[in-house]
Design an enzyme around this catalytic site. Structure first.
Site, mmCIF file in Angstrom:
data_model
loop_
_atom_site.group_PDB
_atom_site.id
_atom_site.type_symbol
_atom_site.label_atom_id
_atom_site.label_comp_id
_atom_site.label_asym_id
_atom_site.label_seq_id
_atom_site.Cartn_x
_atom_site.Cartn_y
_atom_site.Cartn_z
ATOM 1 N N HIS A 82 -6.140 10.012 1.177
ATOM 2 C CA HIS A 82 -7.052 8.450 1.185
ATOM 3 C C HIS A 82 -8.014 8.921 2.021
ATOM 4 O O HIS A 82 -8.997 9.971 2.986
ATOM 5 C CB HIS A 82 -6.144 7.364 2.273
ATOM 6 C CG HIS A 82 -6.077 6.362 2.232
ATOM 7 N ND1 HIS A 82 -5.734 5.497 1.632
ATOM 8 C CD2 HIS A 82 -6.940 5.566 2.312
ATOM 9 C CE1 HIS A 82 -5.843 3.629 1.952
ATOM 10 N NE2 HIS A 82 -6.757 4.119 2.951
ATOM 11 N N ASP A 161 0.285 -4.586 6.757
ATOM 12 C CA ASP A 161 -0.923 -3.521 6.538
ATOM 13 C C ASP A 161 -1.676 -4.894 5.330
ATOM 14 O O ASP A 161 -3.292 -5.015 5.363
ATOM 15 C CB ASP A 161 -0.678 -2.691 6.373
ATOM 16 C CG ASP A 161 -1.737 -1.618 5.901
ATOM 17 O OD1 ASP A 161 -3.608 -2.368 7.123
ATOM 18 O OD2 ASP A 161 -2.612 -1.678 4.876
ATOM 19 N N ARG A 168 -8.486 -8.380 8.215
ATOM 20 C CA ARG A 168 -10.340 -8.201 8.801
ATOM 21 C C ARG A 168 -11.170 -7.809 7.571
ATOM 22 O O ARG A 168 -12.809 -8.500 7.761
ATOM 23 C CB ARG A 168 -9.421 -6.181 8.774
ATOM 24 C CG ARG A 168 -8.441 -6.868 10.206
ATOM 25 C CD ARG A 168 -7.973 -4.581 9.936
ATOM 26 N NE ARG A 168 -9.044 -3.803 9.956
ATOM 27 C CZ ARG A 168 -9.037 -2.495 9.755
ATOM 28 N NH1 ARG A 168 -7.755 -2.637 8.494
ATOM 29 N NH2 ARG A 168 -10.292 -1.451 9.489
ATOM 30 N N SER A 183 -4.642 1.166 10.295
ATOM 31 C CA SER A 183 -4.035 0.815 8.181
ATOM 32 C C SER A 183 -4.115 1.907 7.486
ATOM 33 O O SER A 183 -3.017 2.293 6.255
ATOM 34 C CB SER A 183 -5.056 -0.034 8.531
ATOM 35 O OG SER A 183 -5.676 -0.297 7.280
ATOM 36 N N LYS A 187 0.439 3.126 5.577
ATOM 37 C CA LYS A 187 0.401 2.823 4.564
ATOM 38 C C LYS A 187 0.470 4.409 3.818
ATOM 39 O O LYS A 187 2.184 4.271 3.025
ATOM 40 C CB LYS A 187 -0.942 2.259 3.731
ATOM 41 C CG LYS A 187 -0.930 1.074 3.721
ATOM 42 C CD LYS A 187 -2.677 1.138 2.862
ATOM 43 C CE LYS A 187 -3.761 0.920 3.029
ATOM 44 N NZ LYS A 187 -4.210 0.569 4.137
#
Ligand code: URA
Length: 458
Positions: A82, A161, A168, A183, A187
């Site tokens: 990520h 999320d 956000r 966040s 995930k």
């Protein structure tokens, strides 16, 4: 408990309990707490921060708002990657099928455009038919059959999320270490992975521009991961200019297809391969990073990575035939170049402005329900350190709206600083935080202080 009291408590800089965070987050998912209270809560976190304990509580609430996927029926390691977000950062689209082609299972839960940065899901959805909102059963089936599946947060997986992420984005509350860490990690943990490689961006186009802040974010995420018995490696990488050449959605997919066929730009290939070597090593598919690198370059050159990408596209409902037409059909025909005002060397590119330009063209959102224009974006023709002449093109913009073009052009002109002397070019990769890194430091890995995260997964 009342939402207003909890918001005030955080606004005034006090530490919240697990129950208070849970009250707001679970209430928001059930539509019992309104958007406007959560928007105020997010802004109070943005301004006051969260303690490590609160960050862990928030992460737990995001995870338990949905299911944790059980991938134990699939043999082999499940490893994901990520990024904290960048401009032109399309690594996931190339990396996921690339490492899957070599035997890594990649259960990837990604995001949409956020702030001034693009999103993997929006980019993939520029391929006709591509579905990113799949059921857990389909997600597992795809990983079993192809080795990779990329979806977004759903009603089943981290729905909290999903809602907070969009809120956000629309309330300028993205650039916060605890909000980013919770966040991302929620995930990733929910996806059922064993190990994770994080690409933590730093520089003028990152959410955290300062190097030490980026290190802090990486350490927080490693700490959360270790608390859940996950191996996490974090790379701190440069975001002082867009990655690769293309920025947008369809534009970036076209660049990814070229990269998957072995014809990608150097920086994109180098970063993808470096992250990939860590994934292969965590999966025990290679013994050392050099062998991993060789295997990855080979898979890009011999068509193996592209083959897996095609399989992934088909499994997720995408139109295979459309891929070869994207270069001609998916990118806006209205194109104009932004020219250099003087000659010299490209000294600075304000990458936040570059990302904002893409959003204004329509590649990202201002409000939650805004529709993306997948066909707009731009090609970066001059990168840091390049020698350019007066009136030479810096960027080629693909647009559909004259007014948006004018705003984007002005931002891009402003973003480029040209100087008479060659400038310092930042490294692509600054630091790798893995077990060796911690071995070098006297304090060792951050110790996880709460046992509660561990207990959710039993
Ligand atoms: N990626 C995420 O999933 N969340 C963030 O907050 C930033 C990047």
């Amino acid at each position: 408990m009342y939402g207003k009291d909890i918001i005030r408590k955080k606004r005034d800089g006090n530490e919240l309990s697990k129950d208070e965070i849970s009250f707001l987050i679970q209430g928001y998912v059930k539509d019992e707490i309104p958007d406007y209270q959560i928007a105020a809560f997010l802004m109070s976190i943005y301004l006051q921060g969260l303690t490590t304990k609160e960050t862990v509580f928030l992460t737990e609430e995001l995870i338990t708002s949905g299911k944790v996927i059980d991938l134990s029926s699939i043999p082999g390691k499940k490893i994901d990657k990520h990024s904290t977000g960048g401009v032109g950062d399309k690594v996931s689209l190339v990396l996921a099928p690339l490492v899957a082609s070599l035997g890594v299972n990649v259960p990837m839960i990604s995001g949409r455009s956020l702030g001034h940065t693009g999103g993997t899901l929006d980019k993939l959805e520029s391929i006709h038919g591509f579905q990113t909102n799949l059921s857990v059963d389909k997600f597992i089936k795809n990983i079993r059959e192809v080795g990779v599946c990329i979806i977004g947060q759903t009603e089943e997986i981290t729905p909290a999320d999903k809602k907070l992420y969009s809120l956000r984005d629309a309330t300028s509350t993205v650039e916060s270490i605890p909000l980013i860490a919770s966040s991302i990690m929620s995930k990733k943990i929910a996806s059922g992975l064993d190990s994770l490689v994080l690409d933590v961006k730093t520089g003028n186009g990152a959410f955290l521009k300062d190097f030490n802040q980026s290190i802090s974010l990486a350490k927080q995420m490693i700490e959360i991961g270790k608390g859940m018995q996950k191996d996490v490696v974090a790379l701190i990488t440069d975001m002082n200019q867009p990655l690769g050449k293309m920025v947008g959605n369809a534009t970036e997919v076209v660049e990814c297809i070229e990269t998957l066929k072995g014809e990608g730009p150097n920086d994109l290939v180098e970063l993808t391969v470096t992250i990939g070597t860590h994934m292969l090593k965590l999966a025990k598919i290679c013994d050392n990073l050099d062998t991993g690198k060789e295997m990855l370059h080979k898979a890009l050159k011999n068509g193996k990575a592209y083959e897996t990408f095609i399989k992934m596209v088909i499994q997720q409902g995408g139109d295979e035939g459309y891929l070869s037409e994207m270069k001609n059909k998916a990118i806006s025909k209205n194109a104009r170049e932004v020219l250099a005002a003087n000659d010299g060397y490209v000294n600075t590119i304000d990458t936040y402005k570059m990302g904002t330009a893409a959003r204004i063209l329509g590649a990202g959102r201002d409000k939650i329900n805004d529709k993306i224009d997948h066909s707009v974006g731009y090609e970066v023709l001059a990168k840091l350190g390049d020698r350019i002449g007066h009136k030479q093109p810096l960027v080629k913009i693909f647009y559909n709206d004259e007014n948006r073009y004018n705003q984007a052009e002005s931002l891009i002109k402003d973003a480029y600083k040209i100087s008479s002397e060659p400038s310092h070019i930042p490294p692509l990769i600054y630091e790798v935080l893995d077990d060796k890194y911690y071995g070098k430091t006297s304090s060792g890995p951050l110790k996880f202080s709460s046992s509660s995260l561990v207990s959710i997964l039993g």
